[in-house]
Design an enzyme around this catalytic site. Structure first.
Site, PDB file in Angstrom:
ATOM      1  CD  GLU A  12      -7.020  20.271   6.422  1.00  0.00           C
ATOM      2  OE1 GLU A  12      -5.807  20.051   6.438  1.00  0.00           O
ATOM      3  OE2 GLU A  12      -7.629  20.592   5.381  1.00  0.00           O
ATOM      4  CG  ASP A 197       2.839  15.594   9.556  1.00  0.00           C
ATOM      5  OD1 ASP A 197       1.675  15.935   9.264  1.00  0.00           O
ATOM      6  OD2 ASP A 197       3.809  15.741   8.783  1.00  0.00           O
TER       7      ASP A 197
HETATM    8  N1  ADE Z   1      -0.517  17.850   5.552  1.00  0.00           N
HETATM    9  C1  ADE Z   1      -0.292  17.558   6.850  1.00  0.00           C
HETATM   10  N2  ADE Z   1       0.934  17.018   6.999  1.00  0.00           N
HETATM   11  C2  ADE Z   1       1.506  16.979   5.781  1.00  0.00           C
HETATM   12  C3  ADE Z   1       2.767  16.536   5.284  1.00  0.00           C
HETATM   13  N3  ADE Z   1       3.702  16.034   6.085  1.00  0.00           N
HETATM   14  N4  ADE Z   1       2.999  16.645   3.967  1.00  0.00           N
HETATM   15  C4  ADE Z   1       2.060  17.156   3.150  1.00  0.00           C
HETATM   16  N5  ADE Z   1       0.864  17.579   3.540  1.00  0.00           N
HETATM   17  C5  ADE Z   1       0.584  17.501   4.862  1.00  0.00           C
END
Ligand code: ADE
Length: 235
Positions: A12, A197
């Site tokens: 990141e 996501d």
């Molecule tokens: N970091 C990136 N995506 C995530 C998710 N769905 N839940 C928790 N941390 C995350």
């Protein structure tokens, strides 16, 4: 002005670290695993603190984030803490992969403590975020959303219920822990989050996260460069 970034995963931070050519301050947090990078930008100090590694992988989650934030605040004494990282978000709220959000609030979504209002309130957290967040989002054209933090990448129905009831939009694994430590020191915290996501896409979260990590991290770099320029210019 000292700005201190707290970042969980090296991936990141890498585009950002390379952009600024920040230098590793070897042993800065010894014996803790956190790593500190530093440079100066137009006379302001820019620190990037990574949680570090254990068992061959980056330390993610609330425990490592709390340790890194406490150590960073005590050693660096920053004026502003910024948590830059990836997150899940919701298609039903209009989120897209790679979107940049600033955090309009922050809380935990997986601390279910029955009892009176005081325990319930402590469990959820709901810590303050930097008061300039919303003006900055408006100025730079970023979305705003409430960060909710838990210890798992997946989302159980009981997590989703708390997220929805509290109008959470961005799901991560560190934000509220970092804000908790900042609240103890009365330090402002700004959240810069990039979506890897969509929690309601039906796709496997880890697969979606892995596929989009590089794109989301590059978007974080671009957003953070604009944010730093703006903050430093405002001095
Ligand atoms: N970091 C990136 N995506 C995530 C998710 N769905 N839940 C928790 N941390 C995350």
């Amino acid at each position: 002005m000292k700005i201190c970034y707290i970042v969980a995963m090296r991936a990141e931070a890498t585009p950002f670290i390379e952009h600024y050519g920040v230098e590793l301050l070897a042993g800065f947090f010894a014996p803790l695993p956190c790593q500190c990078y530093h440079t100066q930008v137009n006379g302001s100090d820019l620190y990037v603190v990574l949680n570090g590694e254990q068992h061959g992988s980056d330390l993610v989650g609330c425990e490592a984030a709390s340790v890194a934030t406490l150590a960073a605040i005590q050693k660096i004494q920053p004026d502003l803490v910024i948590n830059s990282g990836t997150c899940g978000a919701f298609r039903s709220n209009g989120a897209n992969i790679g979107d940049i959000y600033l955090g309009s609030g922050v809380m935990f979504h997986d601390r279910r403590v029955p009892g009176d209002d005081a325990w319930g309130t402590q469990a959820l957290g709901n810590y303050p975020v930097w008061e300039g967040t919303s003006a900055l989002a408006q100025k730079l054209g970023f979305k705003l959303g409430k960060v909710t933090t838990g210890s798992s990448l997946d989302m159980q129905p009981c997590d989703e219920q708390i997220i929805r009831e509290n109008h959470g939009e961005l799901k991560d694994m560190e934000g509220a822990a970092i804000a908790f430590v900042c609240s103890l020191f009365h330090l402002p915290i700004l959240f810069v989050k990039s979506v890897t996501d969509l929690c309601d896409s039906g796709a496997a979260t880890y697969d979606e996260f892995s596929k989009n990590l590089a794109l989301a991290s590059e978007n974080l770099r671009q957003a953070n460069v604009r944010i730093i320029d703006t903050l430093i210019r405002a001095l």
